[in-house]
Design a protein around this motif. Structure first.
Motif, PDB file in Angstrom:
ATOM      1  N   ASP A   5     105.835 130.155  45.970  1.00 25.31           N
ATOM      2  CA  ASP A   5     105.012 130.051  47.176  1.00 25.31           C
ATOM      3  C   ASP A   5     103.530 129.888  46.863  1.00 25.31           C
ATOM      4  O   ASP A   5     102.728 129.645  47.774  1.00 25.31           O
ATOM      5  CB  ASP A   5     105.186 131.304  48.051  1.00 25.31           C
ATOM      6  N   ILE A   6     103.167 130.045  45.593  1.00 25.23           N
ATOM      7  CA  ILE A   6     101.761 130.012  45.184  1.00 25.23           C
ATOM      8  C   ILE A   6     101.524 128.785  44.316  1.00 25.23           C
ATOM      9  O   ILE A   6     102.124 128.663  43.240  1.00 25.23           O
ATOM     10  CB  ILE A   6     101.386 131.284  44.389  1.00 25.23           C
ATOM     11  N   PRO A   7     100.680 127.866  44.725  1.00 23.25           N
ATOM     12  CA  PRO A   7     100.409 126.687  43.903  1.00 23.25           C
ATOM     13  C   PRO A   7      99.668 127.069  42.615  1.00 23.25           C
ATOM     14  O   PRO A   7      98.944 128.066  42.567  1.00 23.25           O
ATOM     15  CB  PRO A   7      99.508 125.820  44.796  1.00 23.25           C
ATOM     16  N   GLU A   8      99.882 126.279  41.571  1.00 24.05           N
ATOM     17  CA  GLU A   8      99.142 126.404  40.302  1.00 24.05           C
ATOM     18  C   GLU A   8      99.388 127.751  39.615  1.00 24.05           C
ATOM     19  O   GLU A   8     100.415 128.386  39.802  1.00 24.05           O
ATOM     20  CB  GLU A   8      97.654 126.139  40.539  1.00 24.05           C
ATOM     21  N   HIS A   9      98.454 128.135  38.747  1.00 25.63           N
ATOM     22  CA  HIS A   9      98.541 129.390  37.972  1.00 25.63           C
ATOM     23  C   HIS A   9      99.850 129.461  37.170  1.00 25.63           C
ATOM     24  O   HIS A   9     100.439 130.532  37.013  1.00 25.63           O
ATOM     25  CB  HIS A   9      98.422 130.609  38.890  1.00 25.63           C
ATOM     26  N   HIS A  27     102.343 148.808  31.934  1.00 29.38           N
ATOM     27  CA  HIS A  27     102.524 149.764  33.029  1.00 29.38           C
ATOM     28  C   HIS A  27     101.382 149.753  34.040  1.00 29.38           C
ATOM     29  O   HIS A  27     101.528 150.263  35.151  1.00 29.38           O
ATOM     30  CB  HIS A  27     102.717 151.180  32.480  1.00 29.38           C
ATOM     31  N   ALA A  28     100.218 149.177  33.686  1.00 27.56           N
ATOM     32  CA  ALA A  28      99.086 149.099  34.618  1.00 27.56           C
ATOM     33  C   ALA A  28      98.410 147.747  34.446  1.00 27.56           C
ATOM     34  O   ALA A  28      97.898 147.443  33.362  1.00 27.56           O
ATOM     35  CB  ALA A  28      98.091 150.229  34.370  1.00 27.56           C
ATOM     36  N   GLN A  29      98.403 146.936  35.497  1.00 27.44           N
ATOM     37  CA  GLN A  29      97.856 145.592  35.416  1.00 27.44           C
ATOM     38  C   GLN A  29      96.862 145.365  36.547  1.00 27.44           C
ATOM     39  O   GLN A  29      97.088 145.784  37.684  1.00 27.44           O
ATOM     40  CB  GLN A  29      98.983 144.558  35.471  1.00 27.44           C
ATOM     41  N   LEU A  30      95.776 144.693  36.207  1.00 28.01           N
ATOM     42  CA  LEU A  30      94.696 144.442  37.162  1.00 28.01           C
ATOM     43  C   LEU A  30      94.566 142.947  37.398  1.00 28.01           C
ATOM     44  O   LEU A  30      94.305 142.175  36.469  1.00 28.01           O
ATOM     45  CB  LEU A  30      93.377 145.010  36.618  1.00 28.01           C
ATOM     46  N   PHE A  31      94.756 142.526  38.648  1.00 30.90           N
ATOM     47  CA  PHE A  31      94.616 141.128  39.039  1.00 30.90           C
ATOM     48  C   PHE A  31      93.231 140.953  39.670  1.00 30.90           C
ATOM     49  O   PHE A  31      92.995 141.403  40.795  1.00 30.90           O
ATOM     50  CB  PHE A  31      95.707 140.744  40.038  1.00 30.90           C
ATOM     51  N   VAL A  32      92.324 140.305  38.940  1.00 29.74           N
ATOM     52  CA  VAL A  32      90.940 140.165  39.386  1.00 29.74           C
ATOM     53  C   VAL A  32      90.673 138.715  39.761  1.00 29.74           C
ATOM     54  O   VAL A  32      90.942 137.801  38.985  1.00 29.74           O
ATOM     55  CB  VAL A  32      89.950 140.587  38.282  1.00 29.74           C
ATOM     56  N   GLY A  33      90.145 138.517  40.953  1.00 31.30           N
ATOM     57  CA  GLY A  33      89.794 137.166  41.383  1.00 31.30           C
ATOM     58  C   GLY A  33      88.856 137.221  42.559  1.00 31.30           C
ATOM     59  O   GLY A  33      88.826 138.210  43.295  1.00 31.30           O
ATOM     60  N   PRO A  34      88.058 136.182  42.757  1.00 29.13           N
ATOM     61  CA  PRO A  34      87.122 136.173  43.892  1.00 29.13           C
ATOM     62  C   PRO A  34      87.847 136.099  45.223  1.00 29.13           C
ATOM     63  O   PRO A  34      89.042 135.797  45.281  1.00 29.13           O
ATOM     64  CB  PRO A  34      86.288 134.903  43.642  1.00 29.13           C
ATOM     65  N   VAL A  35      87.127 136.392  46.291  1.00 27.68           N
ATOM     66  CA  VAL A  35      87.689 136.242  47.641  1.00 27.68           C
ATOM     67  C   VAL A  35      88.190 134.812  47.810  1.00 27.68           C
ATOM     68  O   VAL A  35      87.512 133.852  47.438  1.00 27.68           O
ATOM     69  CB  VAL A  35      86.611 136.562  48.705  1.00 27.68           C
ATOM     70  N   GLY A  36      89.393 134.669  48.357  1.00 30.30           N
ATOM     71  CA  GLY A  36      89.969 133.346  48.536  1.00 30.30           C
ATOM     72  C   GLY A  36      90.839 132.892  47.388  1.00 30.30           C
ATOM     73  O   GLY A  36      91.392 131.793  47.423  1.00 30.30           O
ATOM     74  N   SER A  37      90.992 133.743  46.358  1.00 31.13           N
ATOM     75  CA  SER A  37      91.865 133.404  45.233  1.00 31.13           C
ATOM     76  C   SER A  37      93.263 133.949  45.486  1.00 31.13           C
ATOM     77  O   SER A  37      93.544 134.574  46.503  1.00 31.13           O
ATOM     78  CB  SER A  37      91.292 133.979  43.931  1.00 31.13           C
ATOM     79  N   PRO A 208      91.359 132.440  38.792  1.00 33.79           N
ATOM     80  CA  PRO A 208      90.329 131.526  39.313  1.00 33.79           C
ATOM     81  C   PRO A 208      90.663 131.055  40.721  1.00 33.79           C
ATOM     82  O   PRO A 208      91.770 131.282  41.222  1.00 33.79           O
ATOM     83  CB  PRO A 208      90.385 130.366  38.321  1.00 33.79           C
ATOM     84  N   LEU A 209      89.721 130.377  41.339  1.00 29.69           N
ATOM     85  CA  LEU A 209      89.965 129.762  42.639  1.00 29.69           C
ATOM     86  C   LEU A 209      90.918 128.577  42.481  1.00 29.69           C
ATOM     87  O   LEU A 209      91.144 128.085  41.369  1.00 29.69           O
ATOM     88  CB  LEU A 209      88.646 129.303  43.262  1.00 29.69           C
ATOM     89  N   PHE A 210      91.439 128.103  43.598  1.00 32.70           N
ATOM     90  CA  PHE A 210      92.393 126.999  43.586  1.00 32.70           C
ATOM     91  C   PHE A 210      91.687 125.656  43.419  1.00 32.70           C
ATOM     92  O   PHE A 210      90.482 125.529  43.661  1.00 32.70           O
ATOM     93  CB  PHE A 210      93.173 126.964  44.907  1.00 32.70           C
ATOM     94  N   PHE A 236      88.227 120.020  50.515  1.00 29.55           N
ATOM     95  CA  PHE A 236      86.973 119.685  49.823  1.00 29.55           C
ATOM     96  C   PHE A 236      85.876 120.682  50.160  1.00 29.55           C
ATOM     97  O   PHE A 236      85.185 121.205  49.287  1.00 29.55           O
ATOM     98  CB  PHE A 236      86.541 118.272  50.212  1.00 29.55           C
ATOM     99  N   LEU A 237      85.738 121.004  51.440  1.00 30.33           N
ATOM    100  CA  LEU A 237      84.685 121.912  51.885  1.00 30.33           C
ATOM    101  C   LEU A 237      84.940 123.351  51.454  1.00 30.33           C
ATOM    102  O   LEU A 237      84.003 124.111  51.212  1.00 30.33           O
ATOM    103  CB  LEU A 237      84.546 121.850  53.409  1.00 30.33           C
ATOM    104  N   ALA A 238      86.204 123.737  51.326  1.00 26.70           N
ATOM    105  CA  ALA A 238      86.541 125.117  50.958  1.00 26.70           C
ATOM    106  C   ALA A 238      86.218 125.427  49.507  1.00 26.70           C
ATOM    107  O   ALA A 238      86.048 126.601  49.148  1.00 26.70           O
ATOM    108  CB  ALA A 238      88.016 125.377  51.221  1.00 26.70           C
ATOM    109  N   ALA A 239      86.137 124.404  48.658  1.00 26.89           N
ATOM    110  CA  ALA A 239      85.771 124.585  47.246  1.00 26.89           C
ATOM    111  C   ALA A 239      86.656 125.624  46.557  1.00 26.89           C
ATOM    112  O   ALA A 239      86.186 126.480  45.817  1.00 26.89           O
ATOM    113  CB  ALA A 239      84.296 124.969  47.126  1.00 26.89           C
ATOM    114  N   GLY A 240      87.966 125.561  46.804  1.00 24.91           N
ATOM    115  CA  GLY A 240      88.909 126.427  46.115  1.00 24.91           C
ATOM    116  C   GLY A 240      89.176 127.758  46.770  1.00 24.91           C
ATOM    117  O   GLY A 240      90.023 128.532  46.316  1.00 24.91           O
ATOM    118  N   ASP A 241      88.460 128.064  47.854  1.00 21.22           N
ATOM    119  CA  ASP A 241      88.542 129.359  48.528  1.00 21.22           C
ATOM    120  C   ASP A 241      89.470 129.251  49.740  1.00 21.22           C
ATOM    121  O   ASP A 241      89.134 128.620  50.738  1.00 21.22           O
ATOM    122  CB  ASP A 241      87.130 129.774  48.966  1.00 21.22           C
ATOM    123  N   VAL A 242      90.655 129.879  49.660  1.00 23.26           N
ATOM    124  CA  VAL A 242      91.620 129.804  50.755  1.00 23.26           C
ATOM    125  C   VAL A 242      91.062 130.440  52.022  1.00 23.26           C
ATOM    126  O   VAL A 242      91.251 129.929  53.132  1.00 23.26           O
ATOM    127  CB  VAL A 242      92.946 130.497  50.368  1.00 23.26           C
TER     128      VAL A 242
END
Length: 374
Positions: A5-9, A27-37, A208-210, A236-242
């Motif tokens: 359901d998730i494109p790319e990555h 046992h402990a994982q951190l998923f870090v990404g900007p808003v919209g990732s 990263p962003l999309f 184009f205008l969203a620049a990778g930010d969902v």
């Protein structure tokens, strides 16, 4: 939520599924990404994969009892932890389960949830919410029980940067040495705000962003009523930010174009009376629309800059926008465009700090007039 359901990555998705297949899950994982990732979406998909009973081609099957309950976020071995105010001050006599139901509904509707979306759904200020010692105690208590139906007990903590010090200290030992087959999945927009004692105990994944193509795919899946040009323009205008793409859906791009083209014309012609009127209209817009318009303006200026550097990107914008940009680029220099971009970025930060929108727009317009007059 599944990986498909998730494109790319692709590299990260393959690595996550491989760790399960070879029984080497951190046992402990951190998923870090900007808003919209896709940080939250990937954590949810990984949680689904962890307890799926019939893995297929590196993804969860989506149909076993575990996957079915994960789709509803009601899996008995999944704990959802998220920032909020104290229940007594927000919900009065409503139960904690009511707050959890609201959060589940938000996630099912939007796996790219932001703190602003969550605040709007619960009617409180995101700056005041937190993850408390009570939340930490609930985690520890539930982890002391055996798994109900899954192989793993999963704690998915959204925005660990909202953990207060007391809660963090209470969790440290469990986070470092959790019970057997327990996995903590932490999802953050800003790892610098996470307490070092928490962050140092996790395996980090930087999301990263999309790409524009991925944004178009997400929009096609969520909004079926747009035409192909609208998907392309918004991506184009969203620049990778969902999140930004969803905002642009709510505020039609045609409104932004009319506002942008009139603004640039009035600045170029020193029409101060019209600029004052525009500042009044800008002030009446919601903060989200104001930010979306500044984002749109930055993207249009980017196309103008690329056009002046002989790198045309007209395929990413409408014919009406392209006609305006062609004429506009003939009357502005590269340095002028760069200066205007810098000014808009600076004033966008003021908007985020809740400065007066009318003053921002008026002052910025005067600055752009000065740039054109140089």
């Amino acid at each position: 939520m599944r990986f498909t359901d998730i494109p790319e990555h692709y590299a990260l998705k393959n690595n996550l599924s491989r760790t399960v297949n070879i029984n080497k899950v951190a046992h402990a994982q951190l998923f870090v990404g900007p808003v919209g990732s896709a940080n939250l979406a990937l954590a949810l998909a990984f949680a689904t994969y962890l307890n799926c009973t019939t893995h297929r081609d590196g993804d969860a099957c989506g149909s076993c009892p575990s996957c079915t309950s994960m789709a509803q976020l009601t899996h008995p071995d999944l704990q959802l932890i998220f920032p909020r105010k104290s229940l007594s001050s927000i919900y009065d006599n409503q139960s904690e389960s009511k707050c959890l139901d609201i959060f589940r509904n938000c996630l099912r509707d939007n796996p790219f949830l932001t703190i602003q979306d969550w605040s709007a759904a619960t009617d409180y200020d995101s700056k005041q919410c937190q993850i408390t010692k009570k939340d930490a105690s609930n985690i520890i208590q539930r982890l002391s029980l055996k798994a109900f139906i899954g192989q793993y007990k999963i704690v998915l903590m959204w925005l660990p940067e909202y953990l207060n010090h007391t809660a963090a200290n209470a969790l440290l030992k469990t986070l470092e040495e959790p019970p057997l087959r327990t996995v903590f999945l932490l999802v953050s927009f800003d790892s610098e705000k996470i307490l070092p004692t928490i962050k140092s105990r996790t395996q980090q994944h930087h999301i990263p962003l999309f790409s524009e193509e991925a944004i178009q795919q997400i929009l096609r899946d969520k909004y079926s009523n747009l035409d192909i040009n609208q998907y392309r323009e918004i991506a184009f205008l969203a620049a990778g930010d969902v999140h930004k793409a969803f905002q642009l859906i709510e505020q039609p791009i045609t409104d932004h174009f009319e506002r942008f083209s009139n603004w640039m014309r009035n600045c170029y012609s020193n029409s101060f009376s019209k600029l004052i009127m525009q500042s009044e209209a800008f002030h009446k817009l919601s903060t989200d629309v104001q930010k979306a318009f500044f984002t749109y303006t930055l993207q249009m200026l980017r196309v103008t800059l690329l056009n002046n550097l002989n790198h045309t990107h007209y395929q990413e914008i409408s014919n009406t926008e392209a006609v305006f940009i062609k004429k506009f680029s003939q009357n502005v220099s590269v340095n002028q465009i760069k200066n205007i971009i810098y000014l808009i970025l600076e004033n966008y930060n003021y908007l985020e700090r809740n400065a007066n929108a009318k003053m921002i727009y008026t002052h910025l317009s005067i600055q752009i007039v000065d740039v054109f007059n140089v």
